[in-house]
Design an enzyme around this catalytic site. Structure first.
Site, PDB file in Angstrom:
ATOM      1  N   LYS A  96       0.833  -1.205   0.000  1.00 11.06           N
ATOM      2  CA  LYS A  96       0.000   0.000   0.000  1.00 11.06           C
ATOM      3  C   LYS A  96       0.871   1.260   0.000  1.00 11.06           C
ATOM      4  CE  LYS A  96      -2.782   0.790   3.703  1.00 11.06           C
ATOM      5  NZ  LYS A  96      -2.515   2.152   4.195  1.00 11.06           N
ATOM      6  N   ARG A 153       2.927   5.988  -3.254  1.00 10.66           N
ATOM      7  CA  ARG A 153       4.082   6.786  -3.662  1.00 10.66           C
ATOM      8  C   ARG A 153       4.315   6.701  -5.164  1.00 10.66           C
ATOM      9  NH1 ARG A 153       4.092   5.644   1.481  1.00 10.66           N
ATOM     10  NH2 ARG A 153       5.337   6.812   3.011  1.00 10.66           N
ATOM     11  N   ARG A 180      -8.602  12.055  12.492  1.00  8.65           N
ATOM     12  CA  ARG A 180      -7.165  11.766  12.646  1.00  8.65           C
ATOM     13  C   ARG A 180      -6.329  13.043  12.649  1.00  8.65           C
ATOM     14  NH1 ARG A 180      -5.594   6.763   9.031  1.00  8.65           N
ATOM     15  NH2 ARG A 180      -3.774   6.858  10.394  1.00  8.65           N
ATOM     16  N   SER A 216       7.120   8.879  11.906  1.00  3.26           N
ATOM     17  CA  SER A 216       6.016   8.652  10.973  1.00  3.26           C
ATOM     18  C   SER A 216       6.489   8.865   9.548  1.00  3.26           C
ATOM     19  CB  SER A 216       4.875   9.634  11.285  1.00  3.26           C
ATOM     20  OG  SER A 216       4.028   9.753  10.156  1.00  3.26           O
ATOM     21  N   ASP A 251       1.813  -1.438  11.786  1.00  2.00           N
ATOM     22  CA  ASP A 251       0.523  -1.906  11.275  1.00  2.00           C
ATOM     23  C   ASP A 251       0.244  -3.367  11.634  1.00  2.00           C
ATOM     24  OD1 ASP A 251       0.025   0.574  10.174  1.00  2.00           O
ATOM     25  OD2 ASP A 251       0.866   0.051   8.213  1.00  2.00           O
ATOM     26  N   ARG A 257      -7.532  -3.531   9.172  1.00  3.92           N
ATOM     27  CA  ARG A 257      -6.601  -4.470   9.808  1.00  3.92           C
ATOM     28  C   ARG A 257      -7.263  -5.193  10.997  1.00  3.92           C
ATOM     29  NH1 ARG A 257      -2.474  -3.515   6.515  1.00  3.92           N
ATOM     30  NH2 ARG A 257      -1.879  -1.373   6.132  1.00  3.92           N
TER      31      ARG A 257
HETATM   32  C1  S3P Z   1       2.342   4.631   6.117  1.00  4.18           C
HETATM   33  C2  S3P Z   1       2.929   4.944   7.305  1.00  4.18           C
HETATM   34  C3  S3P Z   1       2.426   4.477   8.602  1.00  4.18           C
HETATM   35  C4  S3P Z   1       1.483   3.301   8.449  1.00  4.18           C
HETATM   36  C5  S3P Z   1       0.477   3.509   7.354  1.00  4.18           C
HETATM   37  C6  S3P Z   1       1.175   3.741   6.024  1.00  4.18           C
HETATM   38  C7  S3P Z   1       2.922   5.202   4.885  1.00  4.18           C
HETATM   39  O1  S3P Z   1       1.737   5.526   9.227  1.00  4.18           O
HETATM   40  O2  S3P Z   1       0.808   3.047   9.656  1.00  4.18           O
HETATM   41  O3  S3P Z   1      -0.372   2.389   7.229  1.00  4.18           O
HETATM   42  O4  S3P Z   1       2.588   4.713   3.781  1.00  4.18           O
HETATM   43  O5  S3P Z   1       3.704   6.142   4.986  1.00  4.18           O
HETATM   44  P1  S3P Z   1       2.498   6.640  10.097  1.00  4.18           P
HETATM   45  O6  S3P Z   1       3.350   7.433   9.191  1.00  4.18           O
HETATM   46  O7  S3P Z   1       1.402   7.479  10.682  1.00  4.18           O
HETATM   47  O8  S3P Z   1       3.261   5.880  11.139  1.00  4.18           O
END
Ligand code: S3P
Length: 437
Positions: free
Chosen positions: A22, A27, A125, A170, A323, A396
């Protein structure tokens, strides 16, 4: 939303190819959109979250071919400054990655105005974690609750460079800042408290961006992006998502008589925390055919059932498996000894409060576990009982509860099971096929 019924007691056998990663899918669409020329994407995840990213980009004039399982997606890049001001609100659906990366992508689009919105979960969020550091670079983002919650408005501005130290590890925050840095007047440096997934760094470099990474930086892992490089369309190959593979890994370890091969799984070291934990649990897991595909390590995983040991996880490991904590909670219930998850407060601001939701739903199946501020304490050796449970709209959680149902005594009915389509549209079909063996 629909519900699904599952009964414990069966087995699981065969091979499964999980859908595309994902994070890499989002990206590849975003970077392809702002590159010069065409980007082709093989293995793009055809699920609701990446479809949200594609829909937003199309609203800004990017041509993206139909996104269907098994077909190569073509993105006609519009260049770094080619995104049009959209006539409509950009709907990010359930996808935090879409909203946060869009904030970074759009903050520097001078003289254009954008509005981002999402579903009920996404509107809850936190977005200030991206909006605030973008403001330090000259971004202008406003929204509910002091700019923290969607709907959000972005007034595109010329951005300057800077050094941002993020309080949370993050990848969404880091990636938003790197996207903003592409059109900033000076370099942008991002320092994180711990290393989060590095797909943006790898892919931006492949597209021609100039960046230097120091995972062992003195103040924490850091990335410096030099603005000004022209991105060029690439041929991206998306590996299978280890976060989707995680459900089969745990199912294969817990379901008596199971034998599963999970093919083509992305093994980027910033994502393989779950494999480290399964090793701690003494899981009989074999990695086969390790290879490199388009800049990302990939392999096949073979798993069989075993008596697992408990685990204790905290600190820098958490971003590497953030995750996978819901499904690890299911694994912990079957282990020998008590497992402890700490430093995972981030789970409270995911699609749902995953610590609270997992504790509530597993308790409905007879489990005893404790919730702390930032984690869970889970005594092992527990036999789950079939029950009426609910994904509470979280993909999830839906899939973790499916694995719990396979090892429970009796029938389980999972309400809002179709939430799985956010990241794994064929999950229920793959499960039915593996149950037939
Ligand atoms: C992701 C980063 C993570 C992850 C999300 C996908 C990403 O989140 O939990 O499912 O693609 O950059 P955070 O950046 O909030 O940790």
């Amino acid at each position: 939303m629909s519900s699904t019924s599952l009964s414990g007691g069966g087995s699981l056998r065969g091979s499964v190819r999980v859908p595309g990663d994902k994070s890499i899918s989002h990206r590849s669409l975003l970077f392809g959109a702002i590159a010069e020329g065409e980007t082709t994407i093989d293995g793009l995840l055809p699920a609701e979250d990446p479809l949200s990213t594609a829909a937003c980009l199309r609203s800004m004039g990017v041509k993206i071919s139909a996104i269907e399982a098994g077909s190569i997606v073509r993105v006609q890049g519009v260049g770094l400054d080619g995104l049009n001001e959209p006539k409509e609100i950009l709907n990010c659906g359930n996808s935090g990655t879409t909203m946060r990366l869009m904030l970074g992508l759009l903050a520097g689009r001078k003289d254009r105005h954008f509005v981002l919105d999402g579903d009920a979960s996404l509107r809850q969020r936190p977005m200030a974690r991206v909006a605030k550091p973008l403001a330090e670079l000259g971004g202008d983002i406003s929204g509910r609750e002091g700019g923290n919650k969607a709907p959000l408005a972005i007034r595109g501005n010329a951005l300057k460079g800077g050094c941002i130290t993020t309080p949370v590890a993050s990848a969404q925050v880091k990636s938003a800042l790197l996207l903003a840095g592409l059109t900033a007047s000076e370099p942008v440096t991002v320092i994180e408290p711990a290393l989060s997934r590095d797909h943006s760094e790898r892919m931006l470099r492949a597209f021609g961006a100039e960046l230097s990474c120091n995972p062992q930086g003195p103040k924490g892992p850091s990335v410096i992006l030099q603005p000004g490089a022209v991105l060029r369309g690439q041929q991206v190959v998306v590996p299978g998502d280890i976060s989707s593979a995680a459900f089969w890994l745990v199912a294969g370890l817990l379901v008596p008589g199971a034998e599963l091969t999970i093919e083509n799984v992305g093994l980027n070291p910033t994502r393989t925390g779950i494999l480290d934990v399964l090793e701690m649990m003494q899981a009989p897991l074999t990695v086969l055919n390790q290879r490199d595909v388009a800049g990302e390590p990939v392999g096949d995983l073979l798993v069989k059932p075993a008596q697992l040991k408990s685990f204790n996880i905290a600190g820098e490991l958490i971003p590497r498996l953030v995750d996978e904590i819901p499904i690890l909670a299911v694994a912990a219930l079957a282990a020998e000894g008590t497992s402890v998850i700490a430093d995972a407060a981030e789970l409270r601001v995911k699609e749902t409060d995953r610590l609270a939701v997992m504790a509530r739903q597993l308790r409905a199946m007879g489990a005893e576990l404790e919730e702390s501020d930032d984690g869970l304490v889970i005594p092992g050796g527990q036999q789950l009982k079939g029950a009426d449970v609910d994904s509470e709209t979280d993909h999830r959680v839906a899939m973790s509860l499916a694995v719990a149902a396979l090892v429970a005594e009796g029938n389980t009915r999972i309400a809002r099971a179709d939430a799985a389509a956010v990241s794994y549209p064929n999950f229920w079909d793959d499960l039915a096929r593996l149950q037939r063996g």
